[in-house]
Design an enzyme around this catalytic site. Structure first.
Site, PDB file in Angstrom:
ATOM      1  N   VAL A   1       0.857  -1.174   0.000  1.00  0.00           N
ATOM      2  CA  VAL A   1       0.000   0.000   0.000  1.00  0.00           C
ATOM      3  C   VAL A   1       0.897   1.229   0.000  1.00  0.00           C
ATOM      4  O   VAL A   1       1.850   1.305   0.775  1.00  0.00           O
ATOM      5  CB  VAL A   1      -0.935   0.019   1.229  1.00  0.00           C
ATOM      6  CG1 VAL A   1      -1.785   1.274   1.242  1.00  0.00           C
ATOM      7  CG2 VAL A   1      -1.813  -1.215   1.262  1.00  0.00           C
ATOM      8  N   LYS A  16      -3.385   0.452  -3.320  1.00  0.00           N
ATOM      9  CA  LYS A  16      -3.069  -0.906  -2.900  1.00  0.00           C
ATOM     10  C   LYS A  16      -2.825  -1.754  -4.139  1.00  0.00           C
ATOM     11  O   LYS A  16      -3.670  -1.848  -5.013  1.00  0.00           O
ATOM     12  CB  LYS A  16      -4.226  -1.501  -2.083  1.00  0.00           C
ATOM     13  CG  LYS A  16      -3.957  -2.901  -1.608  1.00  0.00           C
ATOM     14  CD  LYS A  16      -5.067  -3.414  -0.727  1.00  0.00           C
ATOM     15  CE  LYS A  16      -4.719  -4.801  -0.230  1.00  0.00           C
ATOM     16  NZ  LYS A  16      -5.724  -5.309   0.685  1.00  0.00           N
ATOM     17  N   ASP A 110     -11.912 -10.791   7.587  1.00  0.00           N
ATOM     18  CA  ASP A 110     -10.560 -10.657   8.132  1.00  0.00           C
ATOM     19  C   ASP A 110     -10.497  -9.499   9.120  1.00  0.00           C
ATOM     20  O   ASP A 110      -9.590  -8.673   9.078  1.00  0.00           O
ATOM     21  CB  ASP A 110      -9.538 -10.472   6.996  1.00  0.00           C
ATOM     22  CG  ASP A 110      -8.104 -10.771   7.444  1.00  0.00           C
ATOM     23  OD1 ASP A 110      -7.919 -11.499   8.446  1.00  0.00           O
ATOM     24  OD2 ASP A 110      -7.172 -10.275   6.781  1.00  0.00           O
TER      25      ASP A 110
END
Length: 194
Positions: A1, A16, A110
């Protein structure tokens, strides 16, 4: 990133780049593009905004995201447990952002402190929807048999490769809240799987 300047709109953004191993597999690349498109539809004060998805001539895929000044929640926890009021304030924002995502059919998959940024004013942003999934995500194994997610925050259903839904994010949020107030993870074992 990478931090970058959007010259057209004169604003800071984060760019990203996707991992080369993802880009080499057409199925994984297509899945990631579809999931990024789903996450880009989210518009909530506690969710990072995805501005654009670009596929470059060389096949590289980049996501252009809002840039936020602050620190990851994991960096904040590394300095020591948070007081209960701060932890509740951050957990409330996390859950509000997730409720918005879930009501739009997006599961993050996540949730962990390194995927959250705490801004200078105390606001929280959920970032990195790279594993986001619209609808029922199904078994969470990649082609190579590796889990999608971070095992310390994964619900039992994710670890056992069962069908999952929004509750896997709720489980991970509980783990994050525990870590915020204690400074460590709730479960320990001789291996990550234990």
């Amino acid at each position: 990133v990478c931090k970058a300047q959007d010259l057209r709109l004169n604003r800071l953004v984060a760019i990203k780049y996707l991992a080369p191993e993802i880009l080499s597999d057409p199925t994984s690349k297509q899945r990631l593009l579809q999931e990024a498109r789903a996450a880009s539809q989210l518009d909530h004060p506690n969710v990072c905004r995805i501005h654009q998805i670009e596929e470059l001539e060389d096949g590289q895929v980049i996501l252009i995201l809002s840039y936020y000044e602050g620190e990851t929640l994991s960096a904040r926890i590394a300095r020591g447990p948070l007081d209960l009021g701060t932890a509740i304030h951050l957990a409330s924002q996390l859950l509000c952002g997730l409720e918005h995502a879930h009501s739009n059919g997006v599961i993050h998959r996540d949730i962990k402190p390194s995927n959250m940024i705490v801004l200078g004013n105390g606001d929280l942003k959920i970032i990195d929807f790279g594993l986001a999934k619209g609808g029922n995500a199904g078994p969470q194994l990649t082609e190579t048999g590796a889990f999608l997610g971070t095992i310390s925050y994964m619900s039992p259903e994710q670890i056992l490769c069962k069908d999952i839904d929004h509750r896997c994010d709720v489980w991970a949020s509980g783990v994050v809240l525990y870590e915020m107030v204690t400074g460590h993870l709730p479960f320990s074992g001789e291996s990550p799987y234990a």
